[in-house]
Motif scaffolding. Structure first.
Motif, PDB file in Angstrom:
ATOM      1  N   ALA A 286      25.845  34.997  54.633  1.00 30.13           N
ATOM      2  CA  ALA A 286      25.793  35.210  53.401  1.00 30.13           C
ATOM      3  C   ALA A 286      27.257  34.959  52.594  1.00 30.13           C
ATOM      4  O   ALA A 286      28.244  35.304  53.268  1.00 30.13           O
ATOM      5  CB  ALA A 286      25.407  36.502  53.345  1.00 30.13           C
ATOM      6  N   ARG A 288      29.098  35.093  48.307  1.00 27.84           N
ATOM      7  CA  ARG A 288      28.910  35.727  46.947  1.00 27.84           C
ATOM      8  C   ARG A 288      30.063  34.867  46.107  1.00 27.84           C
ATOM      9  O   ARG A 288      30.727  34.197  46.456  1.00 27.84           O
ATOM     10  CB  ARG A 288      29.302  37.248  46.892  1.00 27.84           C
ATOM     11  CG  ARG A 288      30.945  37.633  47.062  1.00 27.84           C
ATOM     12  CD  ARG A 288      31.190  39.097  47.040  1.00 27.84           C
ATOM     13  NE  ARG A 288      30.873  39.290  45.638  1.00 27.84           N
ATOM     14  CZ  ARG A 288      32.085  39.456  44.646  1.00 27.84           C
ATOM     15  NH1 ARG A 288      33.397  39.109  45.142  1.00 27.84           N
ATOM     16  NH2 ARG A 288      31.981  39.785  43.717  1.00 27.84           N
ATOM     17  N   ASN A 296      25.932  39.931  43.388  1.00 28.17           N
ATOM     18  CA  ASN A 296      25.257  38.714  43.784  1.00 28.17           C
ATOM     19  C   ASN A 296      25.642  38.338  45.241  1.00 28.17           C
ATOM     20  O   ASN A 296      26.497  39.002  45.642  1.00 28.17           O
ATOM     21  CB  ASN A 296      25.790  37.493  42.853  1.00 28.17           C
ATOM     22  CG  ASN A 296      27.286  37.265  43.063  1.00 28.17           C
ATOM     23  OD1 ASN A 296      27.360  36.230  43.944  1.00 28.17           O
ATOM     24  ND2 ASN A 296      28.015  37.832  42.352  1.00 28.17           N
ATOM     25  N   ARG A 298      24.137  35.487  48.267  1.00 27.43           N
ATOM     26  CA  ARG A 298      23.282  33.976  48.564  1.00 27.43           C
ATOM     27  C   ARG A 298      23.129  33.980  50.198  1.00 27.43           C
ATOM     28  O   ARG A 298      24.207  34.265  50.878  1.00 27.43           O
ATOM     29  CB  ARG A 298      23.857  32.848  48.129  1.00 27.43           C
ATOM     30  CG  ARG A 298      23.884  32.855  46.542  1.00 27.43           C
ATOM     31  CD  ARG A 298      24.122  31.588  46.044  1.00 27.43           C
ATOM     32  NE  ARG A 298      24.252  31.446  44.585  1.00 27.43           N
ATOM     33  CZ  ARG A 298      23.266  31.068  43.797  1.00 27.43           C
ATOM     34  NH1 ARG A 298      22.106  30.530  44.555  1.00 27.43           N
ATOM     35  NH2 ARG A 298      23.213  31.250  42.574  1.00 27.43           N
ATOM     36  N   GLY A 299      22.258  33.451  50.483  1.00 27.07           N
ATOM     37  CA  GLY A 299      21.777  33.031  52.180  1.00 27.07           C
ATOM     38  C   GLY A 299      21.724  34.338  52.836  1.00 27.07           C
ATOM     39  O   GLY A 299      22.146  34.269  54.118  1.00 27.07           O
ATOM     40  N   ARG A 433      15.051  33.213  53.758  1.00 26.27           N
ATOM     41  CA  ARG A 433      16.391  33.523  53.094  1.00 26.27           C
ATOM     42  C   ARG A 433      15.970  33.873  51.603  1.00 26.27           C
ATOM     43  O   ARG A 433      15.081  34.079  51.173  1.00 26.27           O
ATOM     44  CB  ARG A 433      17.240  32.233  52.957  1.00 26.27           C
ATOM     45  CG  ARG A 433      17.084  31.141  54.255  1.00 26.27           C
ATOM     46  CD  ARG A 433      17.935  31.962  55.394  1.00 26.27           C
ATOM     47  NE  ARG A 433      18.505  30.853  56.389  1.00 26.27           N
ATOM     48  CZ  ARG A 433      17.865  30.490  57.238  1.00 26.27           C
ATOM     49  NH1 ARG A 433      16.420  30.961  57.555  1.00 26.27           N
ATOM     50  NH2 ARG A 433      18.327  29.703  58.135  1.00 26.27           N
ATOM     51  N   ASP A 435      18.287  34.919  47.988  1.00 31.09           N
ATOM     52  CA  ASP A 435      19.424  34.831  47.309  1.00 31.09           C
ATOM     53  C   ASP A 435      19.243  36.097  45.836  1.00 31.09           C
ATOM     54  O   ASP A 435      18.000  36.189  45.571  1.00 31.09           O
ATOM     55  CB  ASP A 435      19.577  33.611  46.450  1.00 31.09           C
ATOM     56  CG  ASP A 435      19.940  32.442  47.294  1.00 31.09           C
ATOM     57  OD1 ASP A 435      20.426  32.782  48.515  1.00 31.09           O
ATOM     58  OD2 ASP A 435      19.840  31.267  46.946  1.00 31.09           O
ATOM     59  N   GLN A 437      20.798  37.257  42.123  1.00 34.03           N
ATOM     60  CA  GLN A 437      21.837  36.887  41.094  1.00 34.03           C
ATOM     61  C   GLN A 437      21.452  37.740  40.083  1.00 34.03           C
ATOM     62  O   GLN A 437      20.383  37.945  39.696  1.00 34.03           O
ATOM     63  CB  GLN A 437      21.927  35.436  40.666  1.00 34.03           C
ATOM     64  CG  GLN A 437      20.670  34.803  40.123  1.00 34.03           C
ATOM     65  CD  GLN A 437      20.969  33.287  39.427  1.00 34.03           C
ATOM     66  OE1 GLN A 437      21.966  32.950  39.689  1.00 34.03           O
ATOM     67  NE2 GLN A 437      19.979  32.768  39.242  1.00 34.03           N
TER      68      GLN A 437
END
Length: 453
Positions: A286, A288, A296, A298-299, A433, A435, A437
């Motif tokens: 992951a 950010r 936030n 991601r991954g 996965r 994400d 945000q």
């Protein structure tokens, strides 16, 4: 690769009980003579070996859930195993301890209440955690059970100011010699080295409210320093508070345990038992974006492990239950993949009851690459009161337009198993996965349609 069963055969149980009885007799004799020296805090750290079995229960454990109660007793050696019950966190310690003792005794255990509880009438916690008679009872036990309630009461009683009491050292000694430490709800929260102390509002944590000594605090660390535990997980939509804490504290692995379900953890081997399952969260890949002004990530790698599934935390290998292996394997990349879900949902409350697990099942069994959803508070999220500030006079919480988009999507290794043999639609889902945000949500989010004249 299938991990070995955690069940103890009857002959092995007898041997375990004999070892416990010998060790417990010696410990009790030493304690009664004042010669028993509990190890230092460094020795009782989560990395000490050998370790016993941690049974992490997601809360709302029903007293007729024999799969969990029997497993707790079996892991401690089977019928005749001694348990020390701590209702430290409970609002009504006597009642809670009595119910737990009855449930353990129905499975053949010999259980006793250890009266270390701030809410127990006439209790002197500071004296109780040093009482030689109570310490001897814990030293003679093969298992410990922590009730639900307020987890801060457990930590503040057994580890005030971060310093372990003799009672906590005795529990650690039991655990190191192969005993069982089980806990439900608050008793599950204390299992990791860091815990949520009081963070009921996941959205507030997403928005940055994560303060030491308030929302977050030290735990007791029975599952080690590298695994974070959260409870009541799917029912209360706690993915929204788990992710910010893991990111802030540097955890790679997190485990969200659902109500009336449990994770049996022995070293790096994990097995799911009970009514439903757990969400395994992996942040090893992951990242950010520091340029964004709010949380936030991601991954994130997500896996839903259902009852009967096994997982090796070190190798990252999952073995689905026998019912799942006898059912349907779902591989979205397979040429013969026939998706069951034909409509792509948009989820308005990603922090809702079981939303994240349901979204994972819908996505993996669909032809779509992703599912989107939101987490936000509406304009009536905060009640108006006579003392409300001008900013909340409209009923809005601070920064009410701040929300979060959850994008759940398939990866190259995403797959699942399905069975209807247990009476429902049960999925094990691996390696999706996620994400998250920040977004701005328009207020009002919608408007009524006026009737035409």
């Amino acid at each position: 690769m299938q991990t070995p069963s955690h069940s103890i055969a009857s002959g092995a149980r007898t041997a375990v009980r004999r070892r416990f009885l010998l060790a417990s007799l010696l410990a009790s004799l030493l304690a009664s003579t004042g010669l028993f020296a509990t190890p230092s805090h460094a020795q009782t750290s989560a990395e000490a070996a050998p370790r016993g079995t941690a049974i992490v229960i997601g809360g709302a454990l029903k007293y007729d859930n024999d799969a969990v109660w029997k497993r707790i007793v079996d892991e401690a050696g089977g019928p005749g195993a001694r348990f020390a019950v701590f209702a430290t966190a409970a609002a009504n310690p006597e009642r809670s301890a009595g119910q737990i003792i009855e449930a353990l005794q129905r499975q053949g255990a010999r259980a006793e209440h250890i009266p270390v509880a701030p809410r127990l009438a006439g209790s002197d916690v500071a004296a109780a955690v040093r009482d030689p008679a109570l310490l001897a009872k814990v030293n003679a036990a093969q298992g410990v059970f922590f009730s639900g309630g307020a987890q801060e009461l457990i930590v503040d009683s057994l580890q005030p100011g971060g310093q372990p009491t003799p009672m906590l050292e005795a529990i650690w000694a039991l655990y190191r010699r192969g005993g069982v430490v089980a806990g439900t709800s608050a008793g599950a929260a204390i299992m990791s080295s860091t815990m949520f102390r009081d963070a009921q509002d996941s959205l507030k944590v997403l928005k940055g409210q994560l303060r030491r000594g308030q929302e977050v605090d030290r735990g007791l660390g029975f599952v080690g320093p590298h695994l974070f535990i959260d409870q009541h997980f799917l029912k209360r939509g706690r993915i929204g508070r788990l992710l910010p804490l893991m990111q802030a504290e540097g955890y790679r692995l997190g485990l969200g345990v659902e109500e009336n379900s449990a994770a049996v953890i022995k070293g790096e081997a994990l097995e799911v038992i009970g009514a439903r399952g757990v969400l395994l969260v992996d942040l090893s890949e992951a990242r950010r974006d520091a340029r964004l002004p709010a949380f936030n990530i991601r991954g994130v790698r997500l896996s839903f492990l259902d009852r009967g599934d096994r997982h090796h935390l070190g190798r990252g290998e999952t073995t689905p239950s026998a019912a799942k292996r006898a059912g349907l394997k779902i591989d979205p990349r397979a040429p013969d993949f026939k998706p069951f879900v034909t409509q792509q949902p948009f989820l308005m409350d990603m922090l809702g009851d079981n939303t994240i697990a349901n979204a994972m099942a819908q996505l993996i069994d669909s032809p779509f690459p992703e599912v989107l959803g939101l987490a936000f508070a509406g304009p009536r999220a905060v009640p108006v009161s006579a003392s409300a500030s001008a900013a909340s006079a409209t009923g809005s919480e601070p920064d009410s337009e701040l929300g979060f988009e959850f994008r759940l999507y398939k990866g190259p290794d995403s797959l699942a198993w399905f069975t209807g043999a247990l009476g429902g639609e049960d999925y094990t889902v691996l390696n999706l996965r996620l994400d998250v945000q920040p977004v701005r949500v328009q207020q009002p989010f919608y408007k009524a349609i006026s009737p035409t004249p």
